[in-house]
Structures are given as structure tokens and as C-alpha cells.
Design a protein around this motif. Structure first.
Motif, mmCIF file in Angstrom:
data_model
loop_
_atom_site.group_PDB
_atom_site.id
_atom_site.type_symbol
_atom_site.label_atom_id
_atom_site.label_comp_id
_atom_site.label_asym_id
_atom_site.label_seq_id
_atom_site.Cartn_x
_atom_site.Cartn_y
_atom_site.Cartn_z
ATOM 1 N N VAL A 1 -4.496 21.346 0.939
ATOM 2 C CA VAL A 1 -3.255 21.396 0.168
ATOM 3 C C VAL A 1 -2.496 20.099 0.400
ATOM 4 O O VAL A 1 -2.259 19.714 1.545
ATOM 5 N N VAL A 2 -2.107 19.433 -0.680
ATOM 6 C CA VAL A 2 -1.297 18.217 -0.570
ATOM 7 C C VAL A 2 0.133 18.648 -0.275
ATOM 8 O O VAL A 2 0.698 19.491 -0.961
ATOM 9 N N TRP A 3 0.710 18.081 0.780
ATOM 10 C CA TRP A 3 2.059 18.454 1.218
ATOM 11 C C TRP A 3 3.078 17.587 0.472
ATOM 12 O O TRP A 3 3.507 16.535 0.932
ATOM 13 N N THR B 1 4.563 18.805 -5.520
ATOM 14 C CA THR B 1 3.654 19.370 -6.514
ATOM 15 C C THR B 1 2.949 20.626 -5.997
ATOM 16 O O THR B 1 2.248 21.276 -6.749
ATOM 17 N N SER B 2 3.123 20.936 -4.727
ATOM 18 C CA SER B 2 2.517 22.129 -4.121
ATOM 19 C C SER B 2 3.631 23.109 -3.748
ATOM 20 O O SER B 2 4.121 23.109 -2.616
ATOM 21 N N PRO B 3 4.055 23.968 -4.674
ATOM 22 C CA PRO B 3 5.220 24.822 -4.427
ATOM 23 C C PRO B 3 5.012 25.883 -3.352
ATOM 24 O O PRO B 3 5.986 26.397 -2.815
ATOM 25 N N ARG C 1 3.260 25.394 -0.488
ATOM 26 C CA ARG C 1 2.822 24.780 0.768
ATOM 27 C C ARG C 1 3.435 25.468 1.971
ATOM 28 O O ARG C 1 4.587 25.863 1.901
ATOM 29 N N PRO C 2 2.720 25.709 3.014
ATOM 30 C CA PRO C 2 1.387 25.195 3.323
ATOM 31 C C PRO C 2 0.253 25.998 2.683
ATOM 32 O O PRO C 2 -0.911 25.722 2.935
ATOM 33 N N PHE C 3 0.581 26.980 1.865
ATOM 34 C CA PHE C 3 -0.455 27.780 1.214
ATOM 35 C C PHE C 3 -0.894 27.117 -0.081
ATOM 36 O O PHE C 3 -0.116 26.400 -0.711
ATOM 37 N N CYS C 4 -2.114 27.414 -0.520
ATOM 38 C CA CYS C 4 -2.618 26.805 -1.745
ATOM 39 C C CYS C 4 -2.114 27.532 -2.990
ATOM 40 O O CYS C 4 -2.056 26.942 -4.064
ATOM 41 N N CYS C 5 -1.755 28.803 -2.862
ATOM 42 C CA CYS C 5 -1.329 29.578 -4.025
ATOM 43 C C CYS C 5 -0.487 30.772 -3.584
ATOM 44 O O CYS C 5 -0.393 31.087 -2.395
ATOM 45 N N LYS C 6 0.111 31.442 -4.548
ATOM 46 C CA LYS C 6 0.952 32.610 -4.278
ATOM 47 C C LYS C 6 0.142 33.717 -3.601
ATOM 48 O O LYS C 6 0.634 34.416 -2.722
ATOM 49 N N THR D 1 0.856 -1.190 0.000
ATOM 50 C CA THR D 1 0.000 0.000 0.000
ATOM 51 C C THR D 1 0.886 1.231 0.000
ATOM 52 O O THR D 1 1.907 1.283 0.675
ATOM 53 N N THR D 2 0.494 2.180 -0.782
ATOM 54 C CA THR D 2 1.228 3.435 -0.782
ATOM 55 C C THR D 2 0.611 4.340 0.268
ATOM 56 O O THR D 2 -0.610 4.408 0.393
ATOM 57 N N PRO D 3 1.454 4.997 1.032
ATOM 58 C CA PRO D 3 0.905 5.879 2.074
ATOM 59 C C PRO D 3 0.128 7.034 1.429
ATOM 60 O O PRO D 3 0.500 7.540 0.370
ATOM 61 N N SER D 4 -0.947 7.396 2.068
ATOM 62 C CA SER D 4 -1.732 8.507 1.533
ATOM 63 C C SER D 4 -0.972 9.816 1.783
ATOM 64 O O SER D 4 -0.287 9.960 2.788
ATOM 65 N N PRO D 5 -1.071 10.743 0.850
ATOM 66 C CA PRO D 5 -0.322 11.995 1.004
ATOM 67 C C PRO D 5 -0.857 12.809 2.188
ATOM 68 O O PRO D 5 -2.031 12.741 2.536
ATOM 69 N N THR D 6 0.028 13.567 2.775
ATOM 70 C CA THR D 6 -0.370 14.454 3.865
ATOM 71 C C THR D 6 -1.108 15.640 3.267
ATOM 72 O O THR D 6 -0.657 16.250 2.302
#
Length: 71
Positions: free
Chosen positions: A22-24, A27-29, A31-36, A6-11
Motif C-alpha cells: 500500500v502506498v502511504w 491516494t490510499s484512503p 491506509r495502512p489497509f489496502c481496502c475497506k 530527485t523526487t523521494p520514492s513513496p513510502t
């Protein structure tokens, strides 16, 4: 008999500004924010001193001490 891998679920965290999930990961540049935009809103709140880290009060002016000793 082998156990299935099983692959661990993303934080996933909530954006501190707008509460969007927001996926930690890489792919989330922002983080912890959703966007610039949310990142800059948070930065502005710190710059305007709307946010602060609790600590001891600043004693530099209130105790009468000065680095200038009049020499």
C-alpha cells in the motif's frame, strides 16, 4: 553544474490484513489497509477481542475492591 532533482520514492507498507503493498499517501484512503474490506476485517478482530494491546491485568474484580462501600 547543477545536481539533478530527485523526487523521494513513496513510502510503501504492507496491508496488516492481507500483506498487499500500500502506498502511504492521500491516494490510499484506507491506509495502512489496502481496502475497506481489510479495514473491516481488522476492526472485527479487535471487536471480538482476538487482538489486544498488552498491559497490566484488569484488577477491578480480582482484588475484592468495590466502589459500593455500603453507605
Amino acid at each position: 553544474m547543477s545536481t539533478p532533482t530527485t523526487t523521494p520514492s513513496p513510502t510503501v507498507v504492507k496491508c496488516p490484513t492481507c500483506q498487499t503493498p500500500v502506498v502511504w499517501n492521500d491516494t490510499s484512503p484506507y491506509r495502512p489497509f489496502c481496502c475497506k474490506r481489510c479495514q473491516l476485517i481488522d476492526l472485527g478482530e479487535w471487536a471480538e477481542e482476538e487482538k489486544a494491546i498488552p498491559g497490566a491485568p484488569d484488577m477491578s474484580d480480582s482484588d475484592g475492591w468495590s466502589e459500593d462501600m455500603g453507605y
